[in-house]
Design a protein around this motif. Structure first.
Motif, PDB file in Angstrom:
ATOM      1  N   ASP A 171       0.871  -1.185   0.000  1.00  0.00           N
ATOM      2  CA  ASP A 171       0.000   0.000   0.000  1.00  0.00           C
ATOM      3  C   ASP A 171       0.911   1.240   0.000  1.00  0.00           C
ATOM      4  OD1 ASP A 171      -0.663  -0.928   3.402  1.00  0.00           O
ATOM      5  OD2 ASP A 171       0.901   0.418   2.663  1.00  0.00           O
ATOM      6  N   ALA A 172       0.295   2.398  -0.219  1.00  0.00           N
ATOM      7  CA  ALA A 172       1.087   3.624  -0.418  1.00  0.00           C
ATOM      8  C   ALA A 172       1.984   3.957   0.774  1.00  0.00           C
ATOM      9  CB  ALA A 172       0.147   4.780  -0.739  1.00  0.00           C
ATOM     10  N   PRO A 173       1.464   3.911   2.031  1.00  0.00           N
ATOM     11  CA  PRO A 173       2.352   4.253   3.152  1.00  0.00           C
ATOM     12  C   PRO A 173       3.599   3.369   3.189  1.00  0.00           C
ATOM     13  CG  PRO A 173       0.067   4.153   3.890  1.00  0.00           C
ATOM     14  CD  PRO A 173       0.093   3.633   2.487  1.00  0.00           C
ATOM     15  N   THR A 174       3.393   2.057   2.968  1.00  0.00           N
ATOM     16  CA  THR A 174       4.549   1.138   3.011  1.00  0.00           C
ATOM     17  C   THR A 174       5.499   1.443   1.864  1.00  0.00           C
ATOM     18  OG1 THR A 174       3.005  -0.510   3.883  1.00  0.00           O
ATOM     19  CG2 THR A 174       5.174  -1.310   3.182  1.00  0.00           C
ATOM     20  N   GLN A 175       4.907   1.716   0.689  1.00  0.00           N
ATOM     21  CA  GLN A 175       5.720   2.017  -0.501  1.00  0.00           C
ATOM     22  C   GLN A 175       6.519   3.310  -0.268  1.00  0.00           C
ATOM     23  OE1 GLN A 175       3.171   2.474  -3.936  1.00  0.00           O
ATOM     24  NE2 GLN A 175       4.858   2.371  -5.357  1.00  0.00           N
ATOM     25  N   LEU A 176       5.910   4.267   0.445  1.00  0.00           N
ATOM     26  CA  LEU A 176       6.584   5.554   0.696  1.00  0.00           C
ATOM     27  C   LEU A 176       7.785   5.376   1.629  1.00  0.00           C
ATOM     28  CD1 LEU A 176       3.498   7.900   1.037  1.00  0.00           C
ATOM     29  CD2 LEU A 176       5.424   8.251  -0.528  1.00  0.00           C
ATOM     30  N   VAL A 177       7.628   4.526   2.643  1.00  0.00           N
ATOM     31  CA  VAL A 177       8.734   4.391   3.606  1.00  0.00           C
ATOM     32  C   VAL A 177       9.748   3.340   3.162  1.00  0.00           C
ATOM     33  CG1 VAL A 177       7.391   5.244   5.561  1.00  0.00           C
ATOM     34  CG2 VAL A 177       7.416   2.813   5.084  1.00  0.00           C
ATOM     35  N   LYS A 178       9.337   2.489   2.219  1.00  0.00           N
ATOM     36  CA  LYS A 178      10.273   1.440   1.775  1.00  0.00           C
ATOM     37  C   LYS A 178      10.331   1.390   0.246  1.00  0.00           C
ATOM     38  CE  LYS A 178      10.353  -2.297   4.361  1.00  0.00           C
ATOM     39  NZ  LYS A 178       9.838  -3.625   4.829  1.00  0.00           N
ATOM     40  N   PHE A 267       2.492   8.673  -4.107  1.00  0.00           N
ATOM     41  CA  PHE A 267       1.701   9.839  -3.666  1.00  0.00           C
ATOM     42  C   PHE A 267       0.313   9.795  -4.305  1.00  0.00           C
ATOM     43  CE2 PHE A 267       4.863  11.851  -1.187  1.00  0.00           C
ATOM     44  CZ  PHE A 267       6.081  11.567  -1.797  1.00  0.00           C
ATOM     45  N   VAL A 268       0.289   9.417  -5.588  1.00  0.00           N
ATOM     46  CA  VAL A 268      -1.014   9.288  -6.270  1.00  0.00           C
ATOM     47  C   VAL A 268      -1.794   8.154  -5.609  1.00  0.00           C
ATOM     48  CG1 VAL A 268      -2.117   8.627  -8.459  1.00  0.00           C
ATOM     49  CG2 VAL A 268      -0.108  10.146  -8.465  1.00  0.00           C
ATOM     50  N   ASN A 269      -1.050   7.062  -5.308  1.00  0.00           N
ATOM     51  CA  ASN A 269      -1.713   5.912  -4.676  1.00  0.00           C
ATOM     52  C   ASN A 269      -2.278   6.275  -3.307  1.00  0.00           C
ATOM     53  OD1 ASN A 269      -0.981   4.449  -6.906  1.00  0.00           O
ATOM     54  ND2 ASN A 269       0.713   3.373  -5.915  1.00  0.00           N
ATOM     55  N   GLY A 276      -9.434   3.998   2.219  1.00  0.00           N
ATOM     56  CA  GLY A 276      -9.385   2.546   2.436  1.00  0.00           C
ATOM     57  C   GLY A 276      -8.505   2.158   3.604  1.00  0.00           C
ATOM     58  N   LEU A 277      -7.484   2.989   3.891  1.00  0.00           N
ATOM     59  CA  LEU A 277      -6.545   2.654   4.965  1.00  0.00           C
ATOM     60  C   LEU A 277      -7.250   2.601   6.313  1.00  0.00           C
ATOM     61  CD1 LEU A 277      -3.502   4.800   3.775  1.00  0.00           C
ATOM     62  CD2 LEU A 277      -3.822   2.325   3.520  1.00  0.00           C
ATOM     63  N   PHE A 278      -8.300   3.426   6.491  1.00  0.00           N
ATOM     64  CA  PHE A 278      -8.997   3.270   7.771  1.00  0.00           C
ATOM     65  C   PHE A 278     -10.347   2.587   7.595  1.00  0.00           C
ATOM     66  CE2 PHE A 278     -11.292   7.284   7.154  1.00  0.00           C
ATOM     67  CZ  PHE A 278     -10.390   8.050   6.434  1.00  0.00           C
TER      68      PHE A 278
END
Ligand SMILES: O=c1ccn([C@@H]2O[C@H](COP(=O)(O)OP(=O)(O)O[C@H]3OC[C@H](O)[C@H](O)[C@H]3O)[C@@H](O)[C@H]2O)c(=O)[nH]1
Ligand SMILES: [Mn+2]
Length: 349
Positions: A171-178, A267-269, A276-278
């Protein structure tokens, strides 16, 4: 080795890019029929490489074919692929993204992902009791000691969920940090997902038995004009797993792998999947608590019941879920229109 079932398979590809990736798959896909769903601007010309047997639908086609029901097919989201599931007449569907390529197994051999999916779908699943040596129907494996013989026939397999080397489906948060994470682990296993357990279904490398579960493989209303995106396959995965558990079908995950080449923009993701994240903290407990009545004996009936319960239980979370539940009903109406048993007239169907 899976039988060549080319008369019984459609390959469904959603695309906003190019179809050059098909050159990589040519040895494996050329014998099969492709259903290409062109998303985005319908005036854009999509080139299909020579030699493939295909049908191509853009948004104008979807609107023309479905009329008012077209509003249940997403626009500007890979969820549009489910239109291909609707118009197909084949027993098996394989759906793949246009940034996925042929992967190699640890011996360096190219993986025929479609053949492995068909093998998974034509061999039984074991959702009621876990076999610790994984897929008991695989060459060189079997049921281990303590596995009840009464369960060794297994159940029909409805879904085969493949995985991806290189870019993982984060997901985007994971992709952003990794951002540099790459999946290099090739795990040689096919597992049946136990009854009562949900899973995050990714549509990048997915095959299913359309006759058993196609009616429930709806990817929801996502993308343009919707408060949610990139949860299309998640929603379909939760719905189909609950329906499979109820109807006594199996869902497998693991082999085959493919090579996922493109990381979409995190960022787009994030904007697409933000709600959906919550909301998933509400959606997943909903699906975990769903009980389908005994009177639901096929995927359509189960799905209409799911739509009813989703409206009741998730509608209070956000009005979006009322619209989604309505779209689920529209989907079944369209499904039944396309899949009504042939009317028998003076003795001929
Ligand atoms: O508006 C769009 C966006 C994309 N597509 C097509 O859908 C396929 C997936 O697109 P993409 O590779 O950009 O998605 P990913 O970030 O890799 O991850 C997705 O993988 C598929 C899942 O269903 C879910 O959407 C994500 O996990 C690709 O073929 C695009 O051309 C589209 O039709 N419309
Ligand atoms: Mn991708």
């Amino acid at each position: 080795m899976a039988r060549t079932l080319n008369g019984e398979v459609d390959i469904v590809i959603p695309t906003i890019r190019s179809l050059n990736f098909l050159e990589d798959w040519r040895p494996f896909f050329e014998p099969y029929h492709l259903i290409i769903i062109q998303d985005g601007d319908p005036t854009k010309e999509i080139k299909v490489p020579e030699g493939f047997d295909y049908e191509l639908y853009n948004r104008n086609d979807i609107n023309r074919i479905l009329g008012p029901k077209a509003n249940c097919i997403s626009f500007k989201d890979g969820a549009c692929r489910c239109f291909g599931f609707l118009v197909s007449k084949k027993k098996f569907i394989y759906t793949i993204d246009d940034d996925c390529f042929v992967a190699k197994d640890p011996s360096g051999k190219e993986i025929d992902a479609l053949a492995k999916h068909l093998e998974n779908l034509t061999k039984p699943s074991t959702p009621y009791y876990f076999n610790t040596l994984y897929d008991p129907y695989r060459e060189g494996a079997d049921f281990v000691r303590g596995y009840p013989f009464s369960l060794r026939a297994g159940v029909p397999t409805a879904v085969s969920h493949g995985l991806w080397l290189n870019i993982p489906d984060y997901d985007a948060p994971t992709q952003l940090v990794k951002p540099l994470d790459r999946n290099t682990r090739y795990v040689h296993a096919v597992l049946t997902i136990p009854k009562g357990t949900l899973y995050p279904m990714c549509a990048m490398n997915l095959a299913f038995n359309r006759e058993l579960i196609g009616a429930a493989m709806y990817f929801g209303i996502m993308g343009d004009g919707q408060p949610l995106g990139r949860y299309d396959d998640m929603w379909a995965g939760w719905c189909t797993k609950v329906v499979c558990d109820h109807l006594g079908y199996g869902v497998k995950t693991g082999l085959p792998y493919l090579w996922h080449s493109k990381a979409s923009n995190p960022f787009v993701n994030l904007k697409k999947e933000y709600n959906g994240l919550f909301w998933q903290e509400e959606m997943i407990p909903f699906f975990q608590s769903v009980i389908l009545p005994k009177k639901c004996t096929n995927a359509q009936e189960c799905y209409l019941e799911l739509a009813k319960q989703a409206k009741e239980k998730l509608g209070p979370v956000d009005p979006y879920f009322n619209n989604l539940a309505d779209a689920m009903v529209t989907w079944i109406e369209a499904w039944e229109e396309f899949n009504a048993p042939a009317k028998v007239k003076n003795g001929t169907a």
